[in-house]
Write an enzyme that holds these catalytic residues in place. Structure first.
Site, mmCIF file in Angstrom:
data_model
loop_
_atom_site.group_PDB
_atom_site.id
_atom_site.type_symbol
_atom_site.label_atom_id
_atom_site.label_comp_id
_atom_site.label_asym_id
_atom_site.label_seq_id
_atom_site.Cartn_x
_atom_site.Cartn_y
_atom_site.Cartn_z
ATOM 1 N N SER A 129 -1.761 -38.676 -12.877
ATOM 2 C CA SER A 129 -3.115 -38.575 -12.301
ATOM 3 C C SER A 129 -3.487 -37.145 -11.900
ATOM 4 O O SER A 129 -4.659 -36.859 -11.670
ATOM 5 C CB SER A 129 -3.283 -39.538 -11.126
ATOM 6 O OG SER A 129 -2.580 -39.098 -9.998
ATOM 7 N N THR B 35 -0.671 -42.236 -8.216
ATOM 8 C CA THR B 35 -1.062 -42.223 -6.801
ATOM 9 C C THR B 35 -1.569 -40.859 -6.317
ATOM 10 O O THR B 35 -2.265 -40.786 -5.312
ATOM 11 C CB THR B 35 0.125 -42.645 -5.911
ATOM 12 O OG1 THR B 35 1.213 -41.744 -6.123
ATOM 13 C CG2 THR B 35 0.558 -44.066 -6.205
ATOM 14 N N ASP B 36 -1.225 -39.797 -7.045
ATOM 15 C CA ASP B 36 -1.555 -38.452 -6.529
ATOM 16 C C ASP B 36 -3.053 -38.239 -6.305
ATOM 17 O O ASP B 36 -3.449 -37.629 -5.320
ATOM 18 C CB ASP B 36 -1.020 -37.369 -7.478
ATOM 19 C CG ASP B 36 0.495 -37.247 -7.417
ATOM 20 O OD1 ASP B 36 1.098 -37.815 -6.489
ATOM 21 O OD2 ASP B 36 1.066 -36.580 -8.294
ATOM 22 N N THR C 166 3.013 -43.417 -11.996
ATOM 23 C CA THR C 166 4.403 -43.859 -11.819
ATOM 24 C C THR C 166 4.558 -45.351 -12.094
ATOM 25 O O THR C 166 5.604 -45.796 -12.573
ATOM 26 C CB THR C 166 4.864 -43.531 -10.376
ATOM 27 O OG1 THR C 166 4.665 -42.146 -10.161
ATOM 28 C CG2 THR C 166 6.315 -43.856 -10.156
HETATM 29 N N1 ASP Z 1 2.740 -38.313 -10.613
HETATM 30 C C1 ASP Z 1 2.260 -39.589 -10.338
HETATM 31 C C2 ASP Z 1 0.770 -39.663 -10.627
HETATM 32 O O1 ASP Z 1 0.404 -39.919 -11.748
HETATM 33 C C3 ASP Z 1 2.586 -40.014 -8.963
HETATM 34 C C4 ASP Z 1 2.444 -41.480 -8.836
HETATM 35 O O2 ASP Z 1 1.851 -42.155 -9.638
HETATM 36 O O3 ASP Z 1 2.954 -42.011 -7.834
HETATM 37 O O4 ASP Z 1 -0.040 -39.486 -9.748
#
Ligand code: ASP
Length: 326
Positions: free
Chosen positions: A60, A91-92, A12
Protein backbone atom coordinates in the site's frame (compact mmCIF):
# COMPACT_ATOMS: atom_id res chain seq x y z
CA UNK A 1 -28.41 -14.29 2.46
CA UNK A 2 -26.44 -11.04 2.09
CA UNK A 3 -24.18 -10.70 -0.95
CA UNK A 4 -20.74 -9.37 -0.09
CA UNK A 5 -18.12 -8.60 -2.73
CA UNK A 6 -14.46 -8.78 -1.73
CA UNK A 7 -12.03 -6.54 -3.61
CA UNK A 8 -8.38 -7.51 -3.12
CA UNK A 9 -5.80 -4.73 -3.28
CA UNK A 10 -2.75 -6.50 -1.79
CA UNK A 11 -0.83 -5.85 1.42
CA UNK A 12 0.40 -8.22 4.11
CA UNK A 13 -2.99 -9.96 4.18
CA UNK A 14 -2.22 -11.17 0.64
CA UNK A 15 1.33 -12.17 1.52
CA UNK A 16 3.31 -15.26 2.39
CA UNK A 17 6.62 -15.40 4.22
CA UNK A 18 9.18 -18.16 3.60
CA UNK A 19 9.64 -18.54 7.36
CA UNK A 20 6.48 -18.85 9.52
CA UNK A 21 8.35 -17.10 12.32
CA UNK A 22 9.05 -14.03 10.19
CA UNK A 23 6.28 -11.44 10.27
CA UNK A 24 8.04 -8.77 8.22
CA UNK A 25 9.82 -10.57 5.40
CA UNK A 26 7.09 -11.56 2.94
CA UNK A 27 5.91 -11.41 -0.67
CA UNK A 28 2.50 -10.21 -1.79
CA UNK A 29 1.31 -13.10 -3.94
CA UNK A 30 -2.32 -13.98 -3.11
CA UNK A 31 -5.28 -13.06 -5.30
CA UNK A 32 -8.75 -12.34 -3.88
CA UNK A 33 -9.88 -15.98 -3.95
CA UNK A 34 -6.64 -17.07 -2.24
CA UNK A 35 -7.10 -14.36 0.42
CA UNK A 36 -10.57 -15.83 1.13
CA UNK A 37 -9.01 -19.30 1.26
CA UNK A 38 -6.80 -18.11 4.15
CA UNK A 39 -9.99 -18.09 6.23
CA UNK A 40 -11.73 -20.90 4.32
CA UNK A 41 -15.03 -20.33 2.54
CA UNK A 42 -16.66 -22.94 4.81
CA UNK A 43 -16.35 -20.49 7.75
CA UNK A 44 -18.67 -18.09 5.92
CA UNK A 45 -21.50 -20.59 5.39
CA UNK A 46 -24.68 -19.03 6.77
CA UNK A 47 -23.04 -15.58 7.04
CA UNK A 48 -22.79 -14.27 3.48
CA UNK A 49 -22.54 -15.22 -0.15
CA UNK A 50 -19.08 -13.92 -1.00
CA UNK A 51 -17.59 -13.17 -4.41
CA UNK A 52 -13.97 -12.12 -4.85
CA UNK A 53 -12.18 -9.91 -7.35
CA UNK A 54 -8.59 -8.77 -7.78
CA UNK A 55 -8.20 -5.02 -8.25
CA UNK A 56 -4.47 -4.62 -7.52
CA UNK A 57 -1.81 -6.67 -5.78
CA UNK A 58 0.40 -4.02 -4.24
CA UNK A 59 2.15 -2.88 -1.18
CA UNK A 60 0.00 0.00 0.00
CA UNK A 61 3.01 2.35 0.23
CA UNK A 62 2.94 2.54 -3.59
CA UNK A 63 -0.75 3.43 -3.96
CA UNK A 64 -1.55 6.82 -5.53
CA UNK A 65 -4.69 8.97 -5.83
CA UNK A 66 -5.17 7.47 -9.31
CA UNK A 67 -5.43 4.01 -7.69
CA UNK A 68 -7.87 5.38 -5.09
CA UNK A 69 -10.08 6.76 -7.82
CA UNK A 70 -10.10 3.48 -9.76
CA UNK A 71 -10.96 1.62 -6.57
CA UNK A 72 -13.70 4.10 -5.60
CA UNK A 73 -15.34 3.84 -9.02
CA UNK A 74 -15.30 0.03 -8.84
CA UNK A 75 -16.72 0.07 -5.30
CA UNK A 76 -19.54 2.37 -6.46
CA UNK A 77 -20.29 0.07 -9.36
CA UNK A 78 -20.39 -3.17 -7.40
CA UNK A 79 -22.49 -1.67 -4.60
CA UNK A 80 -25.33 -1.40 -7.12
CA UNK A 81 -25.47 -5.19 -7.17
CA UNK A 82 -24.41 -6.38 -3.73
CA UNK A 83 -25.17 -5.62 -0.08
CA UNK A 84 -21.67 -4.59 0.95
CA UNK A 85 -18.02 -4.49 0.00
CA UNK A 86 -14.97 -5.73 1.89
CA UNK A 87 -11.58 -4.51 0.70
CA UNK A 88 -8.43 -6.40 1.67
CA UNK A 89 -5.61 -3.86 1.68
CA UNK A 90 -2.13 -3.10 2.98
CA UNK A 91 -2.24 -1.47 6.37
CA UNK A 92 0.38 1.25 5.84
CA UNK A 93 -1.92 3.61 3.93
CA UNK A 94 -5.25 1.91 4.67
CA UNK A 95 -6.52 4.93 6.61
CA UNK A 96 -5.97 7.15 3.56
CA UNK A 97 -7.80 4.83 1.16
CA UNK A 98 -10.62 4.47 3.71
CA UNK A 99 -11.03 8.24 4.13
CA UNK A 100 -10.87 8.76 0.36
CA UNK A 101 -13.71 6.25 -0.16
CA UNK A 102 -15.59 7.74 2.81
CA UNK A 103 -15.69 11.07 0.97
CA UNK A 104 -16.60 9.97 -2.55
CA UNK A 105 -18.55 6.68 -2.57
CA UNK A 106 -22.18 7.78 -2.37
CA UNK A 107 -23.83 4.76 -0.78
CA UNK A 108 -25.14 3.88 2.65
CA UNK A 109 -24.18 0.21 2.24
CA UNK A 110 -21.19 -0.99 4.27
CA UNK A 111 -17.70 -0.60 2.83
CA UNK A 112 -15.15 -2.20 5.17
CA UNK A 113 -11.39 -2.33 4.74
CA UNK A 114 -9.31 -4.94 6.45
CA UNK A 115 -5.74 -6.16 6.37
CA UNK A 116 -3.32 -7.97 8.57
CA UNK A 117 -0.17 -7.07 10.42
CA UNK A 118 1.25 -10.57 10.04
CA UNK A 119 1.40 -12.46 6.74
CA UNK A 120 -1.22 -15.14 6.19
CA UNK A 121 1.46 -17.83 6.53
CA UNK A 122 2.94 -16.58 9.82
CA UNK A 123 2.48 -18.20 13.21
CA UNK A 124 -0.42 -16.40 14.95
CA UNK A 125 -1.37 -14.47 11.81
CA UNK A 126 -4.26 -12.04 12.26
CA UNK A 127 -5.28 -12.45 8.59
CA UNK A 128 -8.04 -15.09 8.85
CA UNK A 129 -9.88 -13.55 11.81
CA UNK A 130 -9.69 -10.06 10.33
CA UNK A 131 -11.25 -11.36 7.08
CA UNK A 132 -13.96 -13.18 9.03
CA UNK A 133 -14.73 -10.11 11.15
CA UNK A 134 -14.86 -7.73 8.19
CA UNK A 135 -17.20 -9.96 6.18
CA UNK A 136 -19.38 -10.67 9.22
CA UNK A 137 -19.60 -6.93 9.85
CA UNK A 138 -20.52 -6.12 6.27
CA UNK A 139 -23.20 -8.83 6.26
CA UNK A 140 -24.61 -8.00 9.70
CA UNK A 141 -26.88 -5.13 8.63
CA UNK A 142 -25.69 -3.25 11.74
CA UNK A 143 -22.99 -1.23 10.02
CA UNK A 144 -25.02 0.36 7.20
CA UNK A 145 -24.91 4.17 7.25
CA UNK A 146 -21.71 4.26 9.31
CA UNK A 147 -19.48 5.45 6.48
CA UNK A 148 -16.41 3.55 5.41
CA UNK A 149 -14.89 1.52 8.23
CA UNK A 150 -11.61 -0.18 9.02
CA UNK A 151 -11.94 -3.59 10.68
CA UNK A 152 -8.78 -4.69 12.47
CA UNK A 153 -8.17 -6.69 15.63
CA UNK A 154 -11.85 -6.92 16.60
CA UNK A 155 -12.60 -3.20 16.18
CA UNK A 156 -14.60 -1.32 13.56
CA UNK A 157 -13.11 2.17 13.32
CA UNK A 158 -14.54 5.08 11.32
CA UNK A 159 -12.36 6.04 8.34
CA UNK A 160 -12.05 9.59 9.67
CA UNK A 161 -10.78 8.44 13.07
CA UNK A 162 -8.55 5.49 12.14
CA UNK A 163 -4.81 5.81 12.48
CA UNK A 164 -2.04 3.23 12.20
CA UNK A 165 0.14 3.86 15.23
CA UNK A 166 2.41 0.83 15.32
CA UNK A 167 4.51 -0.70 12.52
CA UNK A 168 4.15 -4.39 13.41
CA UNK A 169 1.68 -5.25 16.20
CA UNK A 170 -1.82 -6.66 15.49
CA UNK A 171 -3.33 -3.80 17.55
CA UNK A 172 -1.75 -1.22 15.23
CA UNK A 173 -5.01 0.65 14.51
CA UNK A 174 -6.73 3.00 16.89
CA UNK A 175 -9.42 5.69 16.61
CA UNK A 176 -7.15 8.46 17.89
CA UNK A 177 -8.90 10.30 20.74
CA UNK A 178 -12.25 8.75 19.70
CA UNK A 179 -13.94 5.41 20.26
CA UNK A 180 -14.48 2.49 17.92
CA UNK A 181 -17.84 2.47 16.10
CA UNK A 182 -18.37 -1.18 16.93
CA UNK A 183 -16.59 -4.27 18.16
CA UNK A 184 -16.90 -7.93 17.24
CA UNK A 185 -16.37 -11.02 19.33
CA UNK A 186 -17.07 -14.56 18.05
CA UNK A 187 -19.03 -13.05 15.16
CA UNK A 188 -21.28 -10.94 17.38
CA UNK A 189 -21.22 -7.22 16.69
CA UNK A 190 -21.87 -4.53 19.24
CA UNK A 191 -22.55 -1.11 17.69
CA UNK A 192 -21.86 1.95 19.84
CA UNK A 193 -22.35 5.04 17.67
CA UNK A 194 -22.44 6.46 14.13
CA UNK A 195 -20.17 9.19 12.81
CA UNK A 196 -21.81 12.62 12.62
CA UNK A 197 -19.41 14.24 10.13
CA UNK A 198 -20.62 14.03 6.50
CA UNK A 199 -19.66 10.86 4.64
CA UNK A 200 -20.60 8.51 1.80
CA UNK A 201 -24.32 8.91 0.95
CA UNK A 202 -24.51 12.53 2.15
CA UNK A 203 -21.13 13.63 0.77
CA UNK A 204 -21.08 16.31 -1.94
CA UNK A 205 -18.11 14.58 -3.58
CA UNK A 206 -18.75 11.78 -6.07
CA UNK A 207 -15.94 9.66 -7.55
CA UNK A 208 -18.07 8.96 -10.63
CA UNK A 209 -17.83 12.64 -11.59
CA UNK A 210 -14.06 12.95 -11.09
CA UNK A 211 -11.32 11.93 -13.52
CA UNK A 212 -8.25 13.49 -11.86
CA UNK A 213 -7.53 15.26 -8.60
CA UNK A 214 -5.39 18.34 -8.05
CA UNK A 215 -1.92 17.94 -6.59
CA UNK A 216 -1.68 18.67 -2.87
CA UNK A 217 1.54 18.17 -0.89
CA UNK A 218 2.25 17.88 2.82
CA UNK A 219 5.02 19.86 4.49
CA UNK A 220 6.13 18.40 7.82
CA UNK A 221 7.41 20.94 10.33
CA UNK A 222 10.40 20.42 12.61
CA UNK A 223 12.97 22.66 14.27
CA UNK A 224 14.95 24.24 11.46
CA UNK A 225 12.76 22.92 8.60
CA UNK A 226 13.61 24.81 5.39
CA UNK A 227 11.14 27.39 4.08
CA UNK A 228 12.05 26.94 0.41
CA UNK A 229 9.82 23.84 0.28
CA UNK A 230 6.95 26.30 -0.30
CA UNK A 231 8.72 27.72 -3.39
CA UNK A 232 9.21 24.17 -4.65
CA UNK A 233 5.48 23.37 -4.26
CA UNK A 234 4.61 26.51 -6.22
CA UNK A 235 7.18 25.72 -8.94
CA UNK A 236 5.60 22.25 -9.20
CA UNK A 237 2.20 23.94 -9.66
CA UNK A 238 0.59 22.35 -6.61
CA UNK A 239 -2.98 23.44 -6.04
CA UNK A 240 -2.66 23.15 -2.29
CA UNK A 241 -0.37 22.53 0.67
CA UNK A 242 -1.16 20.87 3.98
CA UNK A 243 1.17 21.78 6.82
CA UNK A 244 1.78 19.24 9.57
CA UNK A 245 2.71 21.99 12.00
CA UNK A 246 4.18 21.69 15.46
CA UNK A 247 1.88 21.81 18.49
CA UNK A 248 -1.33 23.70 17.72
CA UNK A 249 -0.46 23.75 13.99
CA UNK A 250 2.20 26.34 14.74
CA UNK A 251 4.58 27.74 12.14
CA UNK A 252 8.11 29.08 12.35
CA UNK A 253 8.58 32.75 11.40
CA UNK A 254 10.12 31.81 8.04
CA UNK A 255 7.19 29.46 7.26
CA UNK A 256 4.72 32.21 8.24
CA UNK A 257 6.33 34.58 5.75
CA UNK A 258 6.01 31.96 3.01
CA UNK A 259 2.41 31.15 3.95
CA UNK A 260 1.43 34.85 3.80
CA UNK A 261 3.16 35.16 0.44
CA UNK A 262 1.57 32.12 -1.18
CA UNK A 263 -1.89 31.78 0.47
CA UNK A 264 -3.46 34.19 -2.07
CA UNK A 265 -2.50 31.83 -4.90
CA UNK A 266 -2.94 28.32 -3.45
CA UNK A 267 -4.91 26.75 -0.60
CA UNK A 268 -2.92 26.18 2.60
CA UNK A 269 -4.34 24.03 5.41
CA UNK A 270 -2.86 24.06 8.90
CA UNK A 271 -2.81 20.74 10.80
CA UNK A 272 -0.69 19.38 13.60
CA UNK A 273 1.99 16.70 13.55
CA UNK A 274 0.64 15.75 17.01
CA UNK A 275 -2.83 14.34 17.78
CA UNK A 276 -5.90 16.39 18.62
CA UNK A 277 -7.55 19.44 17.18
CA UNK A 278 -5.90 22.62 15.93
CA UNK A 279 -8.12 25.64 16.60
CA UNK A 280 -8.83 28.45 14.14
CA UNK A 281 -7.40 31.88 14.97
CA UNK A 282 -5.86 30.56 18.18
CA UNK A 283 -2.09 30.57 18.47
CA UNK A 284 -1.95 31.31 14.72
CA UNK A 285 -4.00 34.08 13.10
CA UNK A 286 -5.60 32.19 10.20
CA UNK A 287 -7.48 35.30 9.05
CA UNK A 288 -4.19 37.19 8.64
CA UNK A 289 -2.26 34.21 7.26
CA UNK A 290 -5.00 33.24 4.80
CA UNK A 291 -4.92 29.64 6.02
CA UNK A 292 -7.64 27.02 6.51
CA UNK A 293 -7.65 25.34 9.92
CA UNK A 294 -7.56 21.53 9.58
CA UNK A 295 -9.18 20.76 12.99
CA UNK A 296 -8.36 17.23 14.15
CA UNK A 297 -7.73 15.70 10.74
CA UNK A 298 -4.28 14.20 10.32
CA UNK A 299 -2.24 15.89 7.59
CA UNK A 300 -2.60 12.84 5.34
CA UNK A 301 -6.40 12.95 5.59
CA UNK A 302 -6.57 16.75 5.34
CA UNK A 303 -4.69 16.41 2.06
CA UNK A 304 -7.43 14.14 0.71
CA UNK A 305 -10.27 16.42 1.79
CA UNK A 306 -8.44 19.40 0.31
CA UNK A 307 -8.00 17.58 -3.01
CA UNK A 308 -11.78 17.04 -3.22
CA UNK A 309 -12.57 20.62 -2.18
CA UNK A 310 -10.15 22.01 -4.78
CA UNK A 311 -11.58 19.71 -7.47
CA UNK A 312 -14.90 21.49 -6.85
CA UNK A 313 -13.23 24.91 -7.22
CA UNK A 314 -14.16 26.04 -3.70
CA UNK A 315 -12.90 29.31 -2.19
CA UNK A 316 -10.81 29.44 0.98
CA UNK A 317 -13.90 30.31 3.09
CA UNK A 318 -15.84 27.43 1.54
CA UNK A 319 -12.91 25.06 2.12
CA UNK A 320 -12.94 26.08 5.80
CA UNK A 321 -16.64 25.12 5.97
CA UNK A 322 -15.88 21.78 4.35
CA UNK A 323 -13.26 21.11 7.03
CA UNK A 324 -15.89 21.78 9.68
CA UNK A 325 -18.45 19.46 8.08
CA UNK A 326 -16.48 16.39 6.88
N1 ASP B 1 3.59 -3.26 3.70
C1 ASP B 1 2.26 -3.59 3.98
C2 ASP B 1 1.33 -2.70 3.16
O1 ASP B 1 1.03 -3.04 2.04
C3 ASP B 1 1.97 -3.53 5.42
C4 ASP B 1 0.72 -4.26 5.72
O2 ASP B 1 -0.08 -4.57 4.87
O3 ASP B 1 0.50 -4.54 6.91
O4 ASP B 1 0.87 -1.69 3.63
Amino acid sequence: MKKIHLLAVGGTIASLSPDPLSCTNYRTVLDGEAVLAVLGRDKLAGIAEVTAEDILRMDSASLTPAHWLTLAKRVSEVLEECDGVVITHGTDTMEETAYFLNLCVNSSKPVILTGSMRPASAVSSDAALNIYNAISGAASGKLDNCGVLISMNGLFIAARDARKIHPTRPDAFTPVEMGSIAQITDGTIELYYRPVRKHTAESAFDCRMIETLPEVRILYAYAGAPADWFDHCVEKKCAGIVIAGVGNGNLSSSWKDQVKKYAPQLAIVRCTRANGSVNRNGSQDDDALGTVCGGNLSAQKARILLMFALAKGLSSAEIQQVFEQY
